[in-house]
Motif scaffolding. Sequence first.
Motif, PDB file in Angstrom:
ATOM      1  N   ALA A   1       0.824  -1.211   0.000  1.00  0.00           N
ATOM      2  CA  ALA A   1       0.000   0.000   0.000  1.00  0.00           C
ATOM      3  C   ALA A   1       0.858   1.261   0.000  1.00  0.00           C
ATOM      4  N   GLU A   2       2.082   1.166   0.513  1.00  0.00           N
ATOM      5  CA  GLU A   2       2.979   2.323   0.532  1.00  0.00           C
ATOM      6  C   GLU A   2       3.346   2.781  -0.875  1.00  0.00           C
ATOM      7  N   TYR A   3       3.233   1.889  -1.847  1.00  0.00           N
ATOM      8  CA  TYR A   3       3.623   2.202  -3.230  1.00  0.00           C
ATOM      9  C   TYR A   3       2.424   2.564  -4.105  1.00  0.00           C
ATOM     10  N   LEU A   4       1.251   2.594  -3.511  1.00  0.00           N
ATOM     11  CA  LEU A   4       0.034   2.902  -4.261  1.00  0.00           C
ATOM     12  C   LEU A   4      -0.477   4.286  -3.887  1.00  0.00           C
ATOM     13  N   PRO A   5      -1.220   4.930  -4.808  1.00  0.00           N
ATOM     14  CA  PRO A   5      -1.789   6.242  -4.466  1.00  0.00           C
ATOM     15  C   PRO A   5      -2.827   6.099  -3.349  1.00  0.00           C
ATOM     16  N   GLN A   6      -3.059   7.188  -2.651  1.00  0.00           N
ATOM     17  CA  GLN A   6      -4.038   7.204  -1.566  1.00  0.00           C
ATOM     18  C   GLN A   6      -5.411   6.811  -2.104  1.00  0.00           C
ATOM     19  N   GLN A   7      -6.063   5.861  -1.447  1.00  0.00           N
ATOM     20  CA  GLN A   7      -7.379   5.409  -1.872  1.00  0.00           C
ATOM     21  C   GLN A   7      -8.431   6.473  -1.541  1.00  0.00           C
ATOM     22  N   LEU A   8      -9.467   6.529  -2.376  1.00  0.00           N
ATOM     23  CA  LEU A   8     -10.560   7.477  -2.151  1.00  0.00           C
ATOM     24  C   LEU A   8     -11.393   7.036  -0.958  1.00  0.00           C
ATOM     25  N   SER A   9     -11.865   8.000  -0.187  1.00  0.00           N
ATOM     26  CA  SER A   9     -12.772   7.671   0.909  1.00  0.00           C
ATOM     27  C   SER A   9     -14.145   7.363   0.303  1.00  0.00           C
ATOM     28  N   ASP A  10     -15.030   6.770   1.104  1.00  0.00           N
ATOM     29  CA  ASP A  10     -16.377   6.454   0.615  1.00  0.00           C
ATOM     30  C   ASP A  10     -17.120   7.713   0.195  1.00  0.00           C
ATOM     31  N   GLU A  11     -16.904   8.823   0.934  1.00  0.00           N
ATOM     32  CA  GLU A  11     -17.594  10.068   0.608  1.00  0.00           C
ATOM     33  C   GLU A  11     -17.105  10.641  -0.723  1.00  0.00           C
ATOM     34  N   GLU A  12     -15.775  10.607  -0.929  1.00  0.00           N
ATOM     35  CA  GLU A  12     -15.222  11.118  -2.189  1.00  0.00           C
ATOM     36  C   GLU A  12     -15.709  10.286  -3.373  1.00  0.00           C
ATOM     37  N   LEU A  13     -15.721   8.971  -3.188  1.00  0.00           N
ATOM     38  CA  LEU A  13     -16.190   8.077  -4.242  1.00  0.00           C
ATOM     39  C   LEU A  13     -17.668   8.341  -4.538  1.00  0.00           C
ATOM     40  N   ALA A  14     -18.479   8.512  -3.509  1.00  0.00           N
ATOM     41  CA  ALA A  14     -19.906   8.777  -3.687  1.00  0.00           C
ATOM     42  C   ALA A  14     -20.136  10.065  -4.470  1.00  0.00           C
ATOM     43  N   THR A  15     -19.341  11.093  -4.196  1.00  0.00           N
ATOM     44  CA  THR A  15     -19.465  12.368  -4.896  1.00  0.00           C
ATOM     45  C   THR A  15     -19.156  12.207  -6.384  1.00  0.00           C
ATOM     46  N   ILE A  16     -18.061  11.494  -6.696  1.00  0.00           N
ATOM     47  CA  ILE A  16     -17.666  11.280  -8.090  1.00  0.00           C
ATOM     48  C   ILE A  16     -18.729  10.469  -8.827  1.00  0.00           C
ATOM     49  N   VAL A  17     -19.224   9.409  -8.184  1.00  0.00           N
ATOM     50  CA  VAL A  17     -20.233   8.551  -8.817  1.00  0.00           C
ATOM     51  C   VAL A  17     -21.540   9.311  -9.015  1.00  0.00           C
TER      52      VAL A  17
ATOM     53  N   VAL B   1     -11.152   7.616 -11.236  1.00  0.00           N
ATOM     54  CA  VAL B   1     -10.750   6.942  -9.997  1.00  0.00           C
ATOM     55  C   VAL B   1      -9.644   5.915 -10.218  1.00  0.00           C
ATOM     56  N   ALA B   2      -9.077   5.854 -11.403  1.00  0.00           N
ATOM     57  CA  ALA B   2      -8.074   4.840 -11.741  1.00  0.00           C
ATOM     58  C   ALA B   2      -6.988   4.744 -10.677  1.00  0.00           C
ATOM     59  N   GLY B   3      -6.848   3.554 -10.122  1.00  0.00           N
ATOM     60  CA  GLY B   3      -5.815   3.315  -9.124  1.00  0.00           C
ATOM     61  C   GLY B   3      -6.153   3.795  -7.730  1.00  0.00           C
ATOM     62  N   ARG B   4      -7.234   4.542  -7.586  1.00  0.00           N
ATOM     63  CA  ARG B   4      -7.569   5.083  -6.270  1.00  0.00           C
ATOM     64  C   ARG B   4      -8.805   4.436  -5.658  1.00  0.00           C
ATOM     65  N   ALA B   5      -9.473   3.538  -6.411  1.00  0.00           N
ATOM     66  CA  ALA B   5     -10.614   2.798  -5.887  1.00  0.00           C
ATOM     67  C   ALA B   5     -10.759   1.523  -6.700  1.00  0.00           C
ATOM     68  N   GLU B   6     -11.059   0.430  -6.030  1.00  0.00           N
ATOM     69  CA  GLU B   6     -11.235  -0.849  -6.711  1.00  0.00           C
ATOM     70  C   GLU B   6     -12.537  -0.850  -7.489  1.00  0.00           C
ATOM     71  N   GLY B   7     -12.541  -1.590  -8.585  1.00  0.00           N
ATOM     72  CA  GLY B   7     -13.719  -1.680  -9.432  1.00  0.00           C
ATOM     73  C   GLY B   7     -14.957  -2.160  -8.690  1.00  0.00           C
ATOM     74  N   GLY B   8     -14.773  -3.089  -7.772  1.00  0.00           N
ATOM     75  CA  GLY B   8     -15.899  -3.607  -6.992  1.00  0.00           C
ATOM     76  C   GLY B   8     -16.552  -2.542  -6.131  1.00  0.00           C
ATOM     77  N   ARG B   9     -15.722  -1.713  -5.517  1.00  0.00           N
ATOM     78  CA  ARG B   9     -16.259  -0.604  -4.704  1.00  0.00           C
ATOM     79  C   ARG B   9     -17.029   0.371  -5.569  1.00  0.00           C
ATOM     80  N   VAL B  10     -16.462   0.683  -6.753  1.00  0.00           N
ATOM     81  CA  VAL B  10     -17.106   1.635  -7.657  1.00  0.00           C
ATOM     82  C   VAL B  10     -18.445   1.074  -8.127  1.00  0.00           C
ATOM     83  N   ALA B  11     -18.447  -0.192  -8.565  1.00  0.00           N
ATOM     84  CA  ALA B  11     -19.673  -0.824  -9.064  1.00  0.00           C
ATOM     85  C   ALA B  11     -20.747  -0.861  -7.983  1.00  0.00           C
ATOM     86  N   ALA B  12     -20.363  -1.169  -6.751  1.00  0.00           N
ATOM     87  CA  ALA B  12     -21.331  -1.208  -5.650  1.00  0.00           C
ATOM     88  C   ALA B  12     -21.946   0.169  -5.420  1.00  0.00           C
TER      89      ALA B  12
END
Length: 154
Positions: free
Chosen positions: A90-106, A135-146
């Motif tokens: 996880a140290e080598y990956l970009p910061q993941q989006l919070s649920d609120e940020e993801l909800a706003t984008i969706v 959201v590329a790289g900042r949220a998993e596809g499953g989270r986005v789809a849900a």
Amino acid sequence: MTTLKSKLHDDLTTAIKARDELRSSTLRLTLSAIAYEETAGKSARELSDDEVQKVITREAKKRREAAEAFDKGGRADSAERERAEGEVLAEYLPQQLSDEELATIVAAAVAEAQAGGAEGPRAMGAIMKIVNPQVAGRAEGGRVAAQVKKLLAG
């Protein structure tokens, strides 16, 4: 060599010198997966930083899924090891989006797709096409789809 890949190599060297077994084994496995990806296909090639990041993301997902499987199997020690390896990656990956940020984008993508005339099940694909590049790289596809399904149902 890409900058991310060279950083992994440098960190591996540091971990070996520090006798950090967890970090060194995790980085070795990740570099091995990157090398495999580079030689897969018809000709060998150098991966870009984005491609290296996708490999790291895939490896982190494997660790998460393995930890869940070990938990279900009652092997807490193995699950803990997998989680620790996931934290190293996880140290080598970009910061993941919070649920609120993801909800706003969706929500914005749903409004855009519905304004474009997408409705029903076909709207899912149109929305995913809008959201995935954002959201590329900042949220998993499953989270986005849900999240998309949740907004379409509600």
